[in-house]
Scaffold this motif. Structure first.
Motif, short mmCIF file in Angstrom:
data_model
loop_
_atom_site.label_atom_id
_atom_site.label_comp_id
_atom_site.label_asym_id
_atom_site.label_seq_id
_atom_site.Cartn_x
_atom_site.Cartn_y
_atom_site.Cartn_z
N THR A 257 0.84 -1.19 0.00
CA THR A 257 0.00 0.00 0.00
C THR A 257 0.87 1.25 0.00
O THR A 257 1.97 1.26 0.55
CB THR A 257 -0.92 0.03 1.23
OG1 THR A 257 -0.14 -0.25 2.40
CG2 THR A 257 -2.01 -1.03 1.10
N TRP A 258 0.37 2.31 -0.65
CA TRP A 258 1.15 3.53 -0.79
C TRP A 258 1.22 4.29 0.52
O TRP A 258 0.22 4.44 1.22
CB TRP A 258 0.54 4.40 -1.89
CG TRP A 258 1.48 5.47 -2.37
CD1 TRP A 258 1.32 6.81 -2.25
CD2 TRP A 258 2.72 5.27 -3.06
NE1 TRP A 258 2.39 7.47 -2.81
CE2 TRP A 258 3.27 6.55 -3.32
CE3 TRP A 258 3.43 4.15 -3.46
CZ2 TRP A 258 4.49 6.73 -3.98
CZ3 TRP A 258 4.64 4.32 -4.12
CH2 TRP A 258 5.15 5.61 -4.37
N GLN A 259 2.40 4.75 0.86
CA GLN A 259 2.66 5.54 2.05
C GLN A 259 2.52 4.76 3.35
O GLN A 259 2.38 5.34 4.42
CB GLN A 259 1.79 6.81 2.08
CG GLN A 259 2.15 7.78 0.96
CD GLN A 259 1.40 9.10 1.03
OE1 GLN A 259 0.39 9.20 1.70
NE2 GLN A 259 1.90 10.10 0.34
N SER A 260 2.55 3.44 3.28
CA SER A 260 2.71 2.67 4.50
C SER A 260 4.18 2.78 4.92
O SER A 260 5.02 3.15 4.09
CB SER A 260 2.31 1.21 4.27
OG SER A 260 3.08 0.65 3.21
N PRO A 261 4.52 2.47 6.16
CA PRO A 261 5.91 2.66 6.60
C PRO A 261 6.91 1.88 5.74
O PRO A 261 6.71 0.70 5.47
CB PRO A 261 5.89 2.13 8.04
CG PRO A 261 4.48 2.32 8.48
CD PRO A 261 3.65 2.05 7.26
#
Length: 367
Positions: A142-146
């Motif tokens: 997923t985008w912008q997960s850590p």
């Protein structure tokens, strides 16, 4: 005044090119002109105010195309130039351990290793990839997960890193490199590939969004994938299950690309939004020419069906090259459809063009 002069020069040059048949000798000549111009301007600033780091992905994509050109050129100058880049940087990958962009230069390192057999060209890449194998990133796609870009969660990554893994497999014969690459590539494709359109979203943030009523499929982003598929398949045994996996994706994308090519020969920056993005864009188009011509040359695509698309696109591309050898209309660094100009270029655009030229040359020379 400079802007107007370049436009006029391109128009005059394009009129000449578009009226000619494609001849192998002329393909080679225009490739040489573009390669020589880019080497001369290698340390210029393009998208930003300062030049890219020599190991940046932008230059990595240039080296991928330059290595292909070096292999077909009659001069050692291009291999010498590439060797100098590698030697000055101790054959190391760029800074980030897991980030696909920073693996891109490994492609030309391994190409040179195969030519020269010098272990120092291979070892730093192999050692870093061995570390990744035994300490794989566990982050979500997923985008912008850590730490999300520690895995291939944006489609550009499928050009940058997977071909290096495939080359390591081919060079060493060790299947662990192939298995890792297959698992990660499949995970990314399951996440980003739109099965209705047979195209890749740039990343999760573009899913469900519309641009002038159309889904957003970035031209260069899908170009990264399409060229990456070719560079991977070149390392695999035709007929193997792994090769067939990539071939299936490649054929689906090729069929879609054939349907959405613009009448002018290029592909729109938003692939499904031609009327809203009429400006030519040469980096994505070059990658598509590379892939389609490769497909014909390797018996994957039918020449009668796909040959006219390659011819039209190649003529369009060469019409955007200035008399000095600069490839114009390269969209600056970005992640989505945008703008391009006749007097603006980028090193990755040149790399894509040189990759395309190698396959166009083979197509028209019969090699």
């Amino acid at each position: 005044m400079k802007h107007i002069t370049i436009i006029l020069g391109c128009l005059l040059f394009s009129t000449t090119i578009l009226s000619q048949e494609i001849k192998p000798k002329e393909v080679k000549a225009i490739m040489k002109k573009v390669a020589d111009w880019q080497i001369e301007h290698y340390r210029d600033a393009f998208t930003y105010d300062s030049p890219h780091h020599p190991l940046d992905w932008t230059n990595g994509a240039l080296y991928v195309g330059m290595a292909k050109w070096a292999a077909m050129s009659d001069r050692d100058k291009y291999y010498t130039w590439l060797k100098t880049v590698g030697e000055l940087n101790n054959w190391k990958l760029h800074e980030r351990l897991y980030h696909a962009d920073d693996h891109t230069v490994g492609q030309f390192y391994l190409d040179l290793f195969r030519k020269y057999g010098d272990e120092k060209m291979l070892k730093p890449t192999q050692e870093q990839f061995d570390y990744i194998l035994y300490h794989p990133a566990k982050t979500a796609l997923t985008w912008q997960s850590p730490f999300h870009q520690s895995r291939w969660n944006w489609c550009d990554a499928l050009f940058m890193s997977p071909p290096v893994w495939a080359k390591l497999y081919k060079i060493t014969g060790e299947k662990k490199y192939l298995d890792f690459m297959m698992d990660e590539f499949k995970a990314t494709t399951d996440f980003l590939f739109d099965k209705e359109e047979n195209l890749y979203y740039r990343d999760e943030s573009y899913m469900g969004k519309l641009d002038n009523g159309t889904k957003i499929f970035w031209s260069r982003g899908n170009g990264w994938v399409f060229a990456g598929l070719v560079n991977i398949m070149n390392e695999l045994e035709p007929g193997s299950s792994e090769h067939q996996y990539f071939k299936d994706i490649f054929e689906k994308m090729a069929a879609k690309l054939l349907k959405i090519q613009t009448p002018e020969g290029h592909w729109a920056m938003s692939l499904l939004g031609q009327e809203f993005y009429p400006t030519p864009e040469t980096s994505g188009t070059s990658f598509y020419v590379f892939g389609l011509a490769w497909g014909i040359n390797n018996g994957v695509l039918d020449k009668k069906t796909y040959g006219p698309a390659v011819e039209k696109a190649w003529k369009a591309l060469t019409s955007y090259i200035t008399p000095e050898g600069m490839l114009g209309y390269v969209q600056p660094i970005g992640a989505a459809p945008g703008k391009a100009w006749p007097d603006r270029t980028e090193v990755y655009g040149t790399g894509a063009f040189l990759s395309a030229g190698t396959e166009v040359y083979k197509l028209y020379s019969g090699e």
